[in-house]
Design a protein around this motif. Structure first.
Motif, short mmCIF file in Angstrom:
data_model
loop_
_atom_site.label_atom_id
_atom_site.label_comp_id
_atom_site.label_asym_id
_atom_site.label_seq_id
_atom_site.Cartn_x
_atom_site.Cartn_y
_atom_site.Cartn_z
N LYS A 33 10.21 38.79 17.91
CA LYS A 33 10.84 40.12 17.88
C LYS A 33 10.35 40.97 19.05
O LYS A 33 9.15 41.11 19.28
CB LYS A 33 10.54 40.82 16.56
N LYS A 34 11.31 41.54 19.79
CA LYS A 34 11.00 42.47 20.88
C LYS A 34 11.13 43.90 20.37
O LYS A 34 10.26 44.72 20.59
CB LYS A 34 11.95 42.22 22.05
N LYS A 35 12.27 44.19 19.68
CA LYS A 35 12.46 45.53 19.12
C LYS A 35 13.53 45.46 18.03
O LYS A 35 14.43 44.63 18.06
CB LYS A 35 12.85 46.55 20.18
N ASP A 36 13.39 46.37 17.06
CA ASP A 36 14.38 46.48 16.00
C ASP A 36 15.65 47.10 16.56
O ASP A 36 15.61 47.92 17.48
CB ASP A 36 13.86 47.34 14.85
N PHE A 43 17.25 42.36 15.11
CA PHE A 43 16.30 42.67 16.17
C PHE A 43 16.63 41.92 17.45
O PHE A 43 17.21 40.84 17.43
CB PHE A 43 14.87 42.35 15.73
N CYS A 45 15.29 39.89 20.67
CA CYS A 45 14.19 38.94 20.82
C CYS A 45 13.71 38.86 22.27
O CYS A 45 14.43 39.20 23.20
CB CYS A 45 14.67 37.55 20.39
N GLU A 46 12.50 38.38 22.43
CA GLU A 46 11.95 38.12 23.76
C GLU A 46 12.69 36.96 24.42
O GLU A 46 12.80 36.91 25.65
CB GLU A 46 10.45 37.77 23.66
#
Length: 192
Positions: A33-36, A43, A45-46
């Motif tokens: 997860k990078k950010k919601d 979310f 993702c990276e």
């Protein structure tokens, strides 16, 4: 004004199955997860993958999580044309007979015979939002947006109602650019 909804721009991205994720990134791989995102449980993702069409590619397209039952690539119409993919305008999840592409990750690649779409503009709403605005699931509405010199009315906006959603309208980058959309832009829902 009543019936106002936040208008968010959804840039090119993809959703993957666990099987496709493992083919691209390795056995047992899990998304990072990078950010919601605004929709609960969703979310960014990276992880990024290359999306290749008949005429070109995008080297680093974001994956959105969590994993899904079907792999789906969402591009704008301009994106699809630029890489040579014929992508129909569809609701998310309606991928039968849609566009084809190749996905390339650090550990492998996947040929998709279908799964590339231009996402139909839509509104996510809870049942409470829908009742408040006088709209219902699968209803087609219009949304009026005001911007500096590029105000417009988006037609053919499909309403999607679920208790799992948060109120927001999603448009792609072509639509966002056409309206000179900025973060925080609001639109007025006009029931047809």
């Amino acid at each position: 004004m009543a019936n106002m909804v936040l208008v968010e721009t959804s840039a090119r991205h993809l959703h993957v199955t666990q099987e496709v994720l493992e083919t691209l990134f390795g056995e047992g791989y899990e998304l990072t997860k990078k950010k919601d995102l605004s929709q609960p449980g969703q979310f960014a993702c990276e992880e990024r993958v290359q999306v290749i069409g008949a005429k070109g590619s995008f080297p680093a397209v974001s994956i959105l999580g969590p994993v899904r039952p079907e792999t789906q690539v969402e591009l704008s119409a301009s994106d699809a044309r630029s890489i040579g993919v014929v992508a129909p305008c569809r609701e998310s999840g309606d991928i039968a007979g849609s566009g084809a592409c190749k996905l390339v990750g650090p550990k492998g690649e996947v040929e998709l015979s279908e799964g590339v779409i231009v996402a139909k503009r839509h509104i996510h709403a809870t049942p409470e939002d829908a009742e408040k605005f006088g709209i219902k699931d699968k209803q087609i509405v219009s949304v009026k947006v005001e911007s500096d010199g590029r105000s417009l009315v988006f037609g053919d906006v499909i309403v999607r109602v679920s208790p799992k959603y948060a109120l927001a309208m999603h448009i792609d980058t072509d639509e966002s650019n056409a309206a000179f959309a900025k973060p925080g832009m609001m639109g007025e829902i006009i029931a047809d």
